[in-house]
Scaffold this active site. Structure first.
Site, PDB file in Angstrom:
ATOM      1  N   PRO A   1      36.481  45.957  -7.646  1.00  0.00           N
ATOM      2  CA  PRO A   1      36.918  44.611  -7.266  1.00  0.00           C
ATOM      3  C   PRO A   1      37.651  44.589  -5.922  1.00  0.00           C
ATOM      4  O   PRO A   1      37.766  43.538  -5.298  1.00  0.00           O
ATOM      5  CB  PRO A   1      37.883  44.211  -8.401  1.00  0.00           C
TER       6      PRO A   1
ATOM      7  N   GLU B   1      39.845  51.241 -15.542  1.00  0.00           N
ATOM      8  CA  GLU B   1      40.594  50.763 -14.368  1.00  0.00           C
ATOM      9  C   GLU B   1      40.000  51.300 -13.061  1.00  0.00           C
ATOM     10  O   GLU B   1      40.531  51.029 -11.990  1.00  0.00           O
ATOM     11  CB  GLU B   1      42.063  51.170 -14.491  1.00  0.00           C
TER      12      GLU B   1
ATOM     13  N   ASP C   1      13.199  34.107   1.838  1.00  0.00           N
ATOM     14  CA  ASP C   1      14.437  34.104   1.058  1.00  0.00           C
ATOM     15  C   ASP C   1      15.476  33.210   1.709  1.00  0.00           C
ATOM     16  O   ASP C   1      15.663  33.272   2.914  1.00  0.00           O
ATOM     17  CB  ASP C   1      15.067  35.506   0.993  1.00  0.00           C
TER      18      ASP C   1
END
Ligand code: 21W
Length: 242
Positions: free
Chosen positions: A83, A110, A162
């Site tokens: 993250p 974690e 795209d």
């Protein structure tokens, strides 16, 4: 291209490699996906891959030794799903698709001991601002996105169309029937007039992008037609709101 994926949950990747575009690229030998169980590199009696976090707090951390041993058998840039990483996007996918080999560490719990990040990770990558249970799905998302860009995996036109490649969202599409519950397919699409169809699609793409993702238009260059169409769109929207 070779993509190595280091994971504590190799079972999660079954099925992913057996379907669609990924499968085609694998069968054509344009791509090799190598899912590696980190536990195979745990040499203690209990094959312990994780441990408590120094300093306290909830959750477990992936231990450095098995990861480093596994990495020592592999090549290419090392990417760690986290993250805290830079946001994955089409530009990064295009860059990575040009590599000979990459290795993705799918974090779990974690995450991994920071010394592995410091000494061995080239790039930390997140797929967006939402919370998952681990880096396995991000590793699959990235692999799927990179794999379809490997030359020969799909037809060239397919990715030149795209959204994000040309910087605009897709125009709306329709198939048969021509009328469904009273709703008709736009006349121009049935006309067979290729130039008009192209202009209509460009305008719809611009309108959607302007309304839904104005951030994509910032800093983008517009040609003469695009400028004309954008002005028409703004005029039409002004009239609608009166
Ligand atoms: C989620 C691990 C939250 C840790 C401070 C210290 C990889 C991911 C992941 C995960 C926490 C990606 C805390 C988008 C994602 C991933 C698992 C935080 C509390 N705070 N891209 N510890 N979203 N997620 N734990 O979740 O591994 S790429």
């Amino acid at each position: 291209m070779k993509i190595n994926i280091l994971t504590l949950f190799p079972e999660m990747f079954r099925g992913f490699t057996g379907e669609s575009i990924i499968k085609r690229a694998l069968e054509k030998n344009l791509l090799e996906i190598n899912v590696i169980n980190i536990r195979d590199f745990c040499y203690d009696k209990h094959k312990q891959a994780d441990d408590k976090v120094f300093g306290g707090g909830a959750g477990m951390l992936m231990k450095p030794e098995p990861l480093i041993r596994a990495l020592n058998t592999l090549g290419g840039k090392v990417i760690y799903t986290s993250p805290q990483g830079v946001r994955f996007d089409q530009k990064l996918a295009i860059e990575l698709s040009q590599e000979e080999e990459i290795t993705i560490i799918a974090g779990h719990y974690e995450g991994i001991d920071e010394r592995v990040v410091e000494s061995r990770v080239d790039l930390e990558v997140s797929i967006g601002d939402f919370v998952l249970t681990g880096g396995e799905l991000p590793a699959m998302v990235m692999t799927d996105c990179i794999a379809r860009l490997v030359p020969g995996a799909i037809k060239q036109e397919s990715y030149e169309n795209d959204s994000f490649f040309n910087g605009l969202l897709d125009y709306p599409n329709y198939t048969r029937p021509e009328e469904y519950e009273g709703m008709k397919v736009p006349e121009v699409l049935l006309s067979g007039h290729h130039k008009n169809i192209e202009i209509w699609r460009k305008k719809e793409s611009l309108k959607r992008t302007y309304l839904r993702r104005p951030d994509l238009l910032k800093g983008r260059e517009f040609d003469k037609l695009e400028k004309k169409l954008l002005n028409e769109i703004k005029e039409e929207l002004k009239k609608e709101s009166k």
